[in-house]
Design a protein around this motif. Structure first.
Motif, PDB file in Angstrom:
ATOM      1  N   ILE A  66      69.169  41.160  86.799  1.00 18.42           N
ATOM      2  CA  ILE A  66      68.304  40.898  85.655  1.00 18.42           C
ATOM      3  C   ILE A  66      69.061  41.351  84.414  1.00 18.42           C
ATOM      4  O   ILE A  66      69.491  42.499  84.330  1.00 18.42           O
ATOM      5  N   TYR A  67      69.250  40.431  83.463  1.00 18.82           N
ATOM      6  CA  TYR A  67      69.934  40.737  82.210  1.00 18.82           C
ATOM      7  C   TYR A  67      68.914  40.967  81.114  1.00 18.82           C
ATOM      8  O   TYR A  67      67.941  40.215  80.995  1.00 18.82           O
ATOM      9  N   ILE A  68      69.143  42.006  80.291  1.00 14.89           N
ATOM     10  CA  ILE A  68      68.265  42.296  79.155  1.00 14.89           C
ATOM     11  C   ILE A  68      69.144  42.405  77.919  1.00 14.89           C
ATOM     12  O   ILE A  68      70.121  43.162  77.914  1.00 14.89           O
ATOM     13  N   ILE A  76      65.674  34.760  66.377  1.00 21.76           N
ATOM     14  CA  ILE A  76      64.729  35.243  67.391  1.00 21.76           C
ATOM     15  C   ILE A  76      64.946  36.737  67.577  1.00 21.76           C
ATOM     16  O   ILE A  76      66.035  37.186  67.919  1.00 21.76           O
ATOM     17  N   SER A  77      63.905  37.496  67.342  1.00 20.81           N
ATOM     18  CA  SER A  77      64.025  38.949  67.472  1.00 20.81           C
ATOM     19  C   SER A  77      63.441  39.408  68.806  1.00 20.81           C
ATOM     20  O   SER A  77      62.746  38.663  69.482  1.00 20.81           O
ATOM     21  N   GLY A  78      63.721  40.627  69.149  1.00 18.41           N
ATOM     22  CA  GLY A  78      63.207  41.209  70.381  1.00 18.41           C
ATOM     23  C   GLY A  78      64.141  41.000  71.549  1.00 18.41           C
ATOM     24  O   GLY A  78      65.120  40.257  71.480  1.00 18.41           O
ATOM     25  N   ASP A  79      63.834  41.691  72.624  1.00 20.09           N
ATOM     26  CA  ASP A  79      64.659  41.609  73.829  1.00 20.09           C
ATOM     27  C   ASP A  79      64.292  40.376  74.645  1.00 20.09           C
ATOM     28  O   ASP A  79      63.128  40.006  74.738  1.00 20.09           O
ATOM     29  N   LYS A  80      65.299  39.775  75.224  1.00 19.81           N
ATOM     30  CA  LYS A  80      65.109  38.631  76.111  1.00 19.81           C
ATOM     31  C   LYS A  80      65.526  39.043  77.509  1.00 19.81           C
ATOM     32  O   LYS A  80      66.473  39.814  77.701  1.00 19.81           O
ATOM     33  N   ILE A  81      64.849  38.511  78.501  1.00 18.75           N
ATOM     34  CA  ILE A  81      65.144  38.798  79.903  1.00 18.75           C
ATOM     35  C   ILE A  81      65.655  37.518  80.538  1.00 18.75           C
ATOM     36  O   ILE A  81      64.999  36.484  80.451  1.00 18.75           O
ATOM     37  N   GLN A  82      66.825  37.607  81.161  1.00 13.62           N
ATOM     38  CA  GLN A  82      67.407  36.431  81.807  1.00 13.62           C
ATOM     39  C   GLN A  82      67.648  36.727  83.277  1.00 13.62           C
ATOM     40  O   GLN A  82      68.174  37.773  83.647  1.00 13.62           O
ATOM     41  N   VAL A  83      67.255  35.776  84.117  1.00 17.92           N
ATOM     42  CA  VAL A  83      67.562  35.815  85.549  1.00 17.92           C
ATOM     43  C   VAL A  83      68.172  34.469  85.902  1.00 17.92           C
ATOM     44  O   VAL A  83      67.708  33.429  85.425  1.00 17.92           O
ATOM     45  N   LYS A 120      72.869  48.302  75.614  1.00 15.26           N
ATOM     46  CA  LYS A 120      72.551  49.680  75.246  1.00 15.26           C
ATOM     47  C   LYS A 120      71.626  49.753  74.042  1.00 15.26           C
ATOM     48  O   LYS A 120      71.040  50.779  73.777  1.00 15.26           O
ATOM     49  N   GLU A 121      71.463  48.644  73.325  1.00 17.89           N
ATOM     50  CA  GLU A 121      70.530  48.583  72.205  1.00 17.89           C
ATOM     51  C   GLU A 121      69.170  48.011  72.625  1.00 17.89           C
ATOM     52  O   GLU A 121      68.290  47.840  71.792  1.00 17.89           O
ATOM     53  N   ALA A 122      68.995  47.711  73.906  1.00 19.48           N
ATOM     54  CA  ALA A 122      67.737  47.131  74.384  1.00 19.48           C
ATOM     55  C   ALA A 122      66.618  48.172  74.320  1.00 19.48           C
ATOM     56  O   ALA A 122      66.851  49.376  74.437  1.00 19.48           O
ATOM     57  N   SER A 123      65.430  47.678  74.176  1.00 18.31           N
ATOM     58  CA  SER A 123      64.261  48.543  74.081  1.00 18.31           C
ATOM     59  C   SER A 123      63.975  49.203  75.435  1.00 18.31           C
ATOM     60  O   SER A 123      64.006  48.536  76.475  1.00 18.31           O
ATOM     61  N   VAL A 124      63.679  50.481  75.391  1.00 23.75           N
ATOM     62  CA  VAL A 124      63.347  51.199  76.613  1.00 23.75           C
ATOM     63  C   VAL A 124      62.033  50.677  77.187  1.00 23.75           C
ATOM     64  O   VAL A 124      61.845  50.632  78.396  1.00 23.75           O
ATOM     65  N   GLY A 125      61.142  50.229  76.314  1.00 18.87           N
ATOM     66  CA  GLY A 125      59.863  49.686  76.765  1.00 18.87           C
ATOM     67  C   GLY A 125      60.042  48.465  77.649  1.00 18.87           C
ATOM     68  O   GLY A 125      59.327  48.296  78.634  1.00 18.87           O
ATOM     69  N   THR A 126      61.007  47.616  77.306  1.00 16.46           N
ATOM     70  CA  THR A 126      61.269  46.434  78.132  1.00 16.46           C
ATOM     71  C   THR A 126      61.760  46.835  79.513  1.00 16.46           C
ATOM     72  O   THR A 126      61.321  46.290  80.524  1.00 16.46           O
ATOM     73  N   VAL A 127      62.650  47.809  79.561  1.00 15.55           N
ATOM     74  CA  VAL A 127      63.186  48.283  80.848  1.00 15.55           C
ATOM     75  C   VAL A 127      62.075  48.915  81.674  1.00 15.55           C
ATOM     76  O   VAL A 127      61.966  48.667  82.880  1.00 15.55           O
TER      77      VAL A 127
END
Length: 156
Positions: A66-68, A76-83, A120-127
């Motif tokens: 899973i890529y974040i 487009i802002s915010g974290d994206k999740i790619q599988v 490393k800049e991804a949101s901890v909330g997403t993780v």
């Protein structure tokens, strides 16, 4: 009557002397021209955090990644999740894991690992949201990908 019998004229046998050369030439061609399937990232390549104690995964065929990260589109802002090759929502993580489990033999499912490659800049909330989704479906073997080394600037 003659003493000597006439030989029958037939087709000569096929020479197999060059067969190994042809086989190795074809093998070499397919080895050079074939690429292993890799995921095309639809997000920016994650800058992985640095860690001093790392361990390589042993059975990479049993790993679901899973890529974040941030979107390649700056608007487009915010974290994206790619599988695999698609962008998903956090709520779609269980269906991704179930589909990965369906591809494996039943005896290998208990050895499956979910690898999270988060920027490393991804949101901890997403993780954390992803970890909660994985916990709900009992996918408890999680690996966080990092790059090897020490980053002394973060320690001070």
């Amino acid at each position: 009557m003659s003493k000597f019998k006439k030989k029958k004229k037939g087709t000569p046998g096929i020479s197999t002397a060059s067969l190994p050369d042809i086989v190795f030439m074809l093998l070499f061609f397919f080895m050079v021209s074939t690429t292993m399937r890799e995921t095309d990232l639809l997000i920016k390549k994650p800058a992985l955090p640095v860690a001093s104690e790392v361990k390589k995964l042993e059975h990479k065929s049993l790993v679901s990644t899973i890529y974040i990260g941030k979107s390649k589109d700056a608007r487009i802002s915010g974290d994206k999740i790619q599988v695999n090759d698609k962008i998903i929502d956090v709520n779609d993580v269980p269906s991704f894991i179930y589909s990965e489990r369906a591809l494996r033999p039943e005896e290998d499912v208990k050895f499956m690992t979910t690898s999270i490659k988060a920027d490393k800049e991804a949101s901890v909330g997403t993780v954390i949201d992803i970890k909660e989704q994985l916990r709900d479906i009992n996918a408890l073997k999680i690996s966080f990908s990092t790059s090897k080394g020490t980053d002394l600037s973060k320690n001070f």
